[in-house]
Scaffold this motif. Sequence first.
Motif, PDB file in Angstrom:
ATOM      1  N   LYS A  25      10.250  56.820  12.705  1.00 17.31           N
ATOM      2  CA  LYS A  25      10.313  56.583  14.120  1.00 17.31           C
ATOM      3  C   LYS A  25      11.137  57.628  14.811  1.00 17.31           C
ATOM      4  O   LYS A  25      12.184  58.005  14.345  1.00 17.31           O
ATOM      5  CB  LYS A  25      10.938  55.250  14.384  1.00 17.31           C
ATOM      6  CG  LYS A  25       9.892  54.240  14.298  1.00 17.31           C
ATOM      7  CD  LYS A  25      10.270  53.054  15.064  1.00 17.31           C
ATOM      8  CE  LYS A  25       9.156  52.158  15.179  1.00 17.31           C
ATOM      9  NZ  LYS A  25       9.379  50.942  15.642  1.00 17.31           N
ATOM     10  N   PHE A 147       2.386  55.115  14.177  1.00 19.01           N
ATOM     11  CA  PHE A 147       3.664  55.361  14.841  1.00 19.01           C
ATOM     12  C   PHE A 147       3.458  55.717  16.312  1.00 19.01           C
ATOM     13  O   PHE A 147       4.115  55.165  17.205  1.00 19.01           O
ATOM     14  CB  PHE A 147       4.380  56.490  14.101  1.00 19.01           C
ATOM     15  CG  PHE A 147       5.457  57.183  14.890  1.00 19.01           C
ATOM     16  CD1 PHE A 147       6.695  56.609  15.049  1.00 19.01           C
ATOM     17  CD2 PHE A 147       5.222  58.439  15.438  1.00 19.01           C
ATOM     18  CE1 PHE A 147       7.694  57.252  15.768  1.00 19.01           C
ATOM     19  CE2 PHE A 147       6.213  59.090  16.155  1.00 19.01           C
ATOM     20  CZ  PHE A 147       7.454  58.493  16.324  1.00 19.01           C
ATOM     21  N   GLU A 233       2.796  48.735  11.109  1.00 18.29           N
ATOM     22  CA  GLU A 233       3.735  49.762  10.645  1.00 18.29           C
ATOM     23  C   GLU A 233       4.704  49.183   9.622  1.00 18.29           C
ATOM     24  O   GLU A 233       4.957  49.785   8.577  1.00 18.29           O
ATOM     25  CB  GLU A 233       4.512  50.328  11.834  1.00 18.29           C
ATOM     26  CG  GLU A 233       5.450  51.444  11.443  1.00 18.29           C
ATOM     27  CD  GLU A 233       6.338  51.878  12.580  1.00 18.29           C
ATOM     28  OE1 GLU A 233       6.755  53.036  12.572  1.00 18.29           O
ATOM     29  OE2 GLU A 233       6.638  51.050  13.458  1.00 18.29           O
ATOM     30  N   ASN A 255       6.295  63.992  11.546  1.00 17.55           N
ATOM     31  CA  ASN A 255       5.935  62.874  12.410  1.00 17.55           C
ATOM     32  C   ASN A 255       5.878  63.282  13.878  1.00 17.55           C
ATOM     33  O   ASN A 255       4.934  62.942  14.602  1.00 17.55           O
ATOM     34  CB  ASN A 255       6.940  61.737  12.215  1.00 17.55           C
ATOM     35  CG  ASN A 255       6.429  60.413  12.739  1.00 17.55           C
ATOM     36  OD1 ASN A 255       5.391  59.929  12.313  1.00 17.55           O
ATOM     37  ND2 ASN A 255       7.154  59.840  13.663  1.00 17.55           N
TER      38      ASN A 255
END
Length: 361
Positions: A25, A147, A233, A255
């Motif tokens: 995250k 995400f 998630e 990410n």
Amino acid sequence: LKLHSGMRGRVAQFTMVGQQPASTKFGGPDDDEEDGLVELEDITPSTSKGEAPSKAPSKAPSTPDSKELAGGSVAFAVVLYAFCSSTLLVINKVSMHLVPDAPFILFCQFLASSLAMKGLGYAKPDIEIEELKWEKAKPFAAATLVFYLCLLSNTQALKSVNVETVIVVRSCSPIAVSVLEWATLGRKLPSIPGIIALLAIAGGAYIYVAADKGFQIEGYSWLVVYFIFIVLEMVFVKFIVDTVPMSTWTRVYYNNTLSLPMAMLSFVGLGSAGFLTADWTPGAIGAVLLSCVVGVAISYAGFNLRKLISATSFTVVGVVCKLLTVLINDTIWTQHSNAMGHAGLAVCIASGIIYEKVKGR
């Protein structure tokens, strides 16, 4: 946007909106999901039969200065993480209020974090941050998509709902996670005390929604999308990420970098161009820049704090951050829930703490 966080590990957590790097995250790990920390134990060598036991080497006594230094490092780490985690959701709400364009704000945050990881790699070559490689980016993209959809739906919802509403929805996720893990992964259902705690969370959410005078269909529709993807998630992303070996910082870099094209596609899919017509006052510019800075900072803050304290202590800090978020949101403006809504939120948070303690008993 936790890199909460949270998204505030799972994939290495910035949690950008949370949303810290034991998960993907942006902004660090999500406040409610902690990885177990392994501590090294002292090992003394065994002695042969008939041999006198050797005297363990004496450890140099720690000086008051070293203890104060260690205590100061932990205190600084807690304060830094608490500041980033408790303010990021509010900052995103203010940014969306001034510049109502979720894909644009997310793009700025992803870009800032991606560039920060590259800069960190150049400044400290000993930190392992790999360049993008197709053989790793391809399987990792599925986790990044989940995400990104979490962050997009979260940020879109903030256009119409209060900060407290997002926290309530996030607090309800253990209800769906426990059922989904039982149905798909063969995990045991929570114990009777755990089920009671989950029902209490649902009751607190009902109180909040009943007291929400600012109920808007659009905002709650995005919250439904957010709830679905945050549960996916929690249950599945960890298994996806485990198949792609890489360091925590590399996961943060992957990410956020892989999220950039997704944010650009959102401009087209949502017909979003709010940043072009927004009133770019100094306050609006400052809010967007501050969200980027805090988003990057929470990546380091979450990673650093996890090294210094236990998983249980990290959970406690996460709960305190939620309460600080509500306090800050109440202080800065009038866009917050009423007293009854606060009571429902308090029930959700308290029940969530109890659930984590009793779910397996």
